[in-house]
Design a protein around this motif. Structure first.
Motif, short mmCIF file in Angstrom:
data_model
loop_
_atom_site.label_atom_id
_atom_site.label_comp_id
_atom_site.label_asym_id
_atom_site.label_seq_id
_atom_site.Cartn_x
_atom_site.Cartn_y
_atom_site.Cartn_z
N SER A 81 0.78 -1.19 0.06
CA SER A 81 0.15 0.02 -0.04
C SER A 81 0.86 1.13 0.12
O SER A 81 0.54 2.37 -0.49
CB SER A 81 -0.98 -0.01 1.37
OG SER A 81 -2.19 -1.01 1.32
N ASP A 202 -6.07 -1.38 -4.36
CA ASP A 202 -5.39 -1.69 -3.23
C ASP A 202 -6.30 -2.97 -2.63
O ASP A 202 -7.35 -2.52 -2.01
CB ASP A 202 -5.31 -0.69 -2.34
CG ASP A 202 -4.39 -0.99 -1.05
OD1 ASP A 202 -3.86 -2.46 -1.08
OD2 ASP A 202 -3.93 -0.22 -0.42
N GLU A 203 -6.04 -4.32 -2.77
CA GLU A 203 -6.77 -5.41 -2.44
C GLU A 203 -8.42 -5.08 -2.26
O GLU A 203 -9.03 -5.46 -1.61
CB GLU A 203 -6.38 -5.66 -1.01
CG GLU A 203 -4.83 -5.64 -0.64
CD GLU A 203 -4.52 -6.79 0.32
OE1 GLU A 203 -5.07 -7.66 0.33
OE2 GLU A 203 -3.52 -6.35 0.86
MG LIG Z 1 -1.96 -2.62 2.46
#
Ligand SMILES: [Mg+2]
Ligand SMILES: Nc1ncnc2c1ncn2[C@@H]1O[C@H](COP(=O)(O)OP(=O)(O)OP(=O)(O)O)[C@@H](O)[C@H]1O
Length: 364
Positions: A81, A202-203
Motif C-alpha cells: 500500500s 488496493d486489495e
Molecule cells: Mg495494504
C-alpha cells in the motif's frame, strides 16, 4: 538477456507489442522511511527512531507498460500500500523517482497534482463505497461528473459499464436493492468507467467470499479487455496475482524480490520465499494456453510448428480447461489472441510439463 526475459519486457498477456523504451509508469529506487510522530515518542526512543526510522519500502524499481495489469504481491506489512500511496502522492517518497507518462510525479506543483489525481489516476479501495442515496447509473457516472464530463456522455458511459457487469437492466435501482456481489460489480463498473488511464487497486477483492471473488476476477479481466486501463493491483494472494497479472512484483519486508510473469515465478523462483509461495499455487487454474504458447514459441526459436488442423483456443484458456481437449485425443491446440491471430501451438506434453512441480523448462 535471455529470450524469456526479453519476452517478459516486450509483450503482455494480450500479446500487444510494447515499447521497452517507454514504460507508462516508471519507478526507480523508490524508498519510504517512516519516522514516528515526535509528540508521541519519548526521550531516547525519539532520538533513536529519528536517526533510523522504519524503512517500509526499500529501493524498489519497476515499470508498467500502457494497458498492462501489474500486480504487487506480498504478505501483510511488506510495503504494497505504501508503494501505491507514493504513486498517488497520498504520501511523499523519501527517495527515488516516479515517472508517469513522462511526468515526474514527485515534483508536481499543487495544481498539476490535482489534475494528475483527477484525470490520470483513480484509486480503488477494498470497500467500493457506493452512495446509498444515488441510483446505480448516478453512482457509476459520479466519477465522470466530478471530472466535468457532459451529462449525456457520462450517462452513456455509465450504462455501457453497467451492461458489461451484467446490470444493464437495473440502472435505476438503488444500492440497497442489490446483493453484496452486485454492489461489488457496480463498484468495479464505476472504477473502470472514469476517464483515468491508471487504476490503483488496493486489495479490492480481499473481503469477498471465494465465489464472488472469482466472479470479480473474471469480470475485471473482461472489463479490462474493453477499457484497456493501466492497472496496479495489490493483493496478498498469489493465485489472484497470477490469474490477473501480466506481470507480478513480489515484495518481502519492503524489498522487491522478483518481478516477472506468472510463468517466470513458477519456472524460476528467485528466492526460497517465492518457491514456498508458488508450491501452493494451483497451476491448472492460473497458467493459460497463451503463457505456454509464448514461452514455447520462444524456446523453439522458429515459432510454432505446423498446426493447421489443430483446434483453436483463446489465449486466456486456463490449463484445466485444456485437459478435456487432450483427453479427447487432440495432440496439440492452436492458441489465438483476442484478434484471432495465432500465437503458437501447445502440445499435451507441454501442458502436463507446465502442470508438474518441476515445470515446463524441464520438459524441453
Ligand atoms: Mg495494504
Ligand atoms: N504512516 C505510517 N507510519 C509508520 N509506519 C507505517 C505507516 N504506514 C505504514 N507503515 C508501516 O509500513 C509497513 C508497510 O505498510 P503497508 O501498509 O505498505 O503494508 P501492506 O503490504 O500494504 O500490508 P497489508 O497487506 O496489511 O495491507 C508496515 O510495517 C506498516 O506498519
Amino acid at each position: 538477456m535471455s529470450a524469456k526475459q526479453l519476452e517478459a519486457q516486450t509483450s503482455d498477456r494480450t500479446g500487444q507489442a510494447m515499447n521497452p523504451e517507454a514504460p507508462f509508469i516508471h519507478v526507480e529506487h523508490l524508498t519510504k522511511v517512516f519516522h514516528p510522530a515526535k509528540s508521541r515518542s519519548l526521550g531516547w526512543l525519539r532520538k533513536k527512531s529519528a536517526q533510523e526510522g522504519f524503512v517500509a519500502v526499500n529501493d524498489v524499481s519497476f515499470q508498467v507498460q500502457k494497458g498492462q495489469v501489474f500486480v504487487i504481491m506480498g504478505l501483510s506489512g511488506s510495503g504494497k500500500s505504501t508503494i501505491i500511496r507514493m504513486v498517488n502522492r497520498l504520501i511523499d517518497a523519501s527517495d527515488g523517482t516516479i515517472s508517469v507518462d513522462g511526468k515526474d510525479v514527485r515534483s508536481l506543483a499543487p495544481t498539476e497534482l490535482r489534475a494528475y489525481r483527477n484525470q490520470t489516476i483513480n484509486m480503488v479501495f477494498q470497500h467500493f463505497g457506493l452512495f446509498p442515496h444515488k441510483s446505480l447509473i448516478d453512482n457509476v457516472a459520479f466519477g465522470l461528473k466530478v471530472r466535468g464530463v457532459d451529462k449525456q456522455i457520462r450517462e452513456a458511459k455509465a450504462v455501457e459499464a453497467l451492461k458489461l457487469v451484467g446490470l444493464g437492466d437495473r440502472i435505476h435501482a438503488m444500492p440497497d436493492q442489490l446483493s453484496g456481489g452486485m454492489k461489488q460489480r457496480v463498484g468495479l463498473a464505476r472504477a473502470l468507467a472514469t476517464d483515468a488511464e491508471i487504476l490503483l487497486m488496493d486489495e479490492p477483492f480481499s473481503a469477498l467470499d471465494p465465489l464472488i471473488r472469482k466472479d470479480m476476477q473474471e469480470l475485471l479481466i473482461k472489463l479490462q479487455r474493453n477499457f484497456k486501463k493501466t492497472i496496479i493491483f495489490v493483493t496478498h494472494d498469489l493465485n489472484e496475482a497470477m490469474y490477473l497479472g501480466d506481470r507480478i512484483m513480489v515484495m518481502k519486508q519492503g524489498k522487491d524480490i522478483q518481478c516477472g510473469t506468472a510463468l517466470d515465478l513458477l519456472e524460476a523462483p528467485a528466492d526460497p520465499y517465492i518457491e514456498e509461495f508458488v508450491a501452493e499455487v494451483d497451476r491448472s487454474r492460473v497458467l493459460t494456453a497463451g503463457m505456454i504458447a509464448r514461452h514455447t514459441s520462444i524456446a523453439r526459436a522458429t515459432g510454432s510448428p505446423a498446426g493447421n488442423e489443430a483446434l483453436q483456443v483463446p489465449e486466456g484458456t486456463v490449463l484445466h480447461e485444456l485437459l478435456p481437449i487432450f483427453a479427447a485425443g487432440a495432440g496439440q491446440v492452436d492458441v489465438v489472441d483476442n484478434d484471432g491471430e495465432s500465437i503458437g501451438t501447445v502440445t499435451a506434453g507441454e501442458v502436463f510439463a507446465a502442470l508438474s512441480p518441476k515445470g515446463l523448462s524441464n520438459a524441453s
